[in-house]
Design an enzyme around this catalytic site. Structure first.
Site, PDB file in Angstrom:
ATOM      1  N   GLN A 101     -11.990 -35.401  52.765  1.00  0.00           N
ATOM      2  CA  GLN A 101     -13.042 -36.309  52.285  1.00  0.00           C
ATOM      3  C   GLN A 101     -14.276 -36.162  53.164  1.00  0.00           C
ATOM      4  O   GLN A 101     -15.308 -36.743  52.888  1.00  0.00           O
ATOM      5  CB  GLN A 101     -12.564 -37.759  52.387  1.00  0.00           C
ATOM      6  N   HIS A 119     -15.488 -34.817  48.743  1.00  0.00           N
ATOM      7  CA  HIS A 119     -16.712 -35.630  48.690  1.00  0.00           C
ATOM      8  C   HIS A 119     -17.969 -34.811  48.989  1.00  0.00           C
ATOM      9  O   HIS A 119     -18.966 -35.336  49.460  1.00  0.00           O
ATOM     10  CB  HIS A 119     -16.606 -36.813  49.661  1.00  0.00           C
ATOM     11  N   CYS A 147     -38.629 -32.300  48.274  1.00  0.00           N
ATOM     12  CA  CYS A 147     -38.551 -31.117  47.405  1.00  0.00           C
ATOM     13  C   CYS A 147     -39.978 -30.602  47.182  1.00  0.00           C
ATOM     14  O   CYS A 147     -40.956 -31.351  47.351  1.00  0.00           O
ATOM     15  CB  CYS A 147     -37.935 -31.542  46.066  1.00  0.00           C
ATOM     16  N   GLU A 214      -3.185 -46.093  63.205  1.00  0.00           N
ATOM     17  CA  GLU A 214      -2.620 -47.363  62.725  1.00  0.00           C
ATOM     18  C   GLU A 214      -1.846 -47.134  61.442  1.00  0.00           C
ATOM     19  O   GLU A 214      -2.023 -46.114  60.796  1.00  0.00           O
ATOM     20  CB  GLU A 214      -3.766 -48.323  62.372  1.00  0.00           C
TER      21      GLU A 214
END
Ligand code: OAD
Length: 248
Positions: A101, A119, A147, A214
């Site tokens: 990700q 992602h 741009c 965890e």
């Protein structure tokens, strides 16, 4: 812990197809904070305001304040022992692909060849108005980057409200459906549709090995072997155990 590491290494060695799913936690020890831990990015920036495509369209200058901070941190980061350990597993023929990700390019920098970026990647930019594409080096240091058509560019990372790149999504799903072992490293696994992949692999009968500081939403129901600790430490131990069993 040594018994669990050994069990995880045996599962990887006995698997015909192993995948690694990674999240922000694998890059924390490279100096990039994660999103949802205390002090993480979403503690300081509201994702609704900074990470949705609607907020980008409405106020790209504001979203670029967060993107600039991220870019400066990612620029300084180098792969850590966990990224390098996964590249080593691939090199040894023990890992097919990394599905990440993360948009920080650290798996590729560590030497992993088959990296599926779920992602997107922050190393290129696109204009939402005229669809011109730029490599990030062309716009480095420009905040916000413009741009040639005069509009503000968007990095090719997936914002909330945007689709996952179709090839990444299809290939990840196919691989998860046939894998025999799955390493899940440093992700809270709360973001959809990425979090479908562990369930898909479980249904396919894969052994699920989770590495995290965890417990997560996966730990009690999906995970078979939980290696609770730092990604660098756990991946290094896993690689060493696999080498030892193989006699390397
Ligand atoms: P999270 O911040 O949600 O989760 C990071 C996980 O890594 C947590 O479970 C931590 O306990 C764990 N962790 C932190 N440091 C660690 C370490 N040194 N070793 C092992 N584990 C560690 O990040 P993700 O799950 O990656 O998406 O977040 C998923 C998505 O949410 C991101 O890709 C991003 C975000 O919004 C988009 O922007 C679309």
């Amino acid at each position: 812990m040594d018994g669990l590491i050994e069990k995880a290494a045996q599962a990887v060695l006995g698997s015909k197809l192993t995948l690694a799913l990674t999240g922000a936690g694998i890059s924390v020890e490279s100096g990039i904070p994660d999103f949802r831990s205390k002090g993480g990015l979403w503690d300081r920036y509201d994702p609704e305001e900074y990470a949705s495509i609607y907020s980008f369209q409405k106020n790209p200058e504001k979203v670029w304040l967060m993107l600039r901070e991220m870019e400066e941190i990612v620029d300084k980061a180098r792969p850590n022992a966990a990224h390098i350990g996964l590249a080593e597993l691939e090199h040894m023929g023990l890992l097919r692909s990394v599905i990440t990700q993360n948009v920080d390019n650290l798996h590729q920098e560590a030497g992993s060849k088959d990296v599926i970026e779920y992602h997107g990647n922050s190393r290129s930019l696109t204009c939402l108005w005229c669809n011109r594409h730029y490599d990030y080096t062309e716009k480095k240091g420009e905040y916000p980057p413009y741009c040639a058509c005069g509009k503000i560019l968007k990095p090719d990372v997936v914002f909330f409200g945007e689709a996952i790149p179709i090839e990444a999504m299809t290939r990840s799903y196919q691989l998860a459906s046939i894998c025999q072992a799955l390493l899940i490293i440093g992700t809270s696994a709360v973001v959809s549709p990425f979090n479908v992949l562990p369930r898909q692999a479980k249904q396919a009968g894969a052994t699920i090995i989770e590495i995290n500081l965890e417990k997560t939403v996966l730990s009690d129901h999906i995970t078979d072997i939980l290696l609770q600790g730092k990604a660098t430490e756990m991946v290094s131990k896993l690689v060493s155990a696999a080498k030892k069993i193989k006699g390397l």
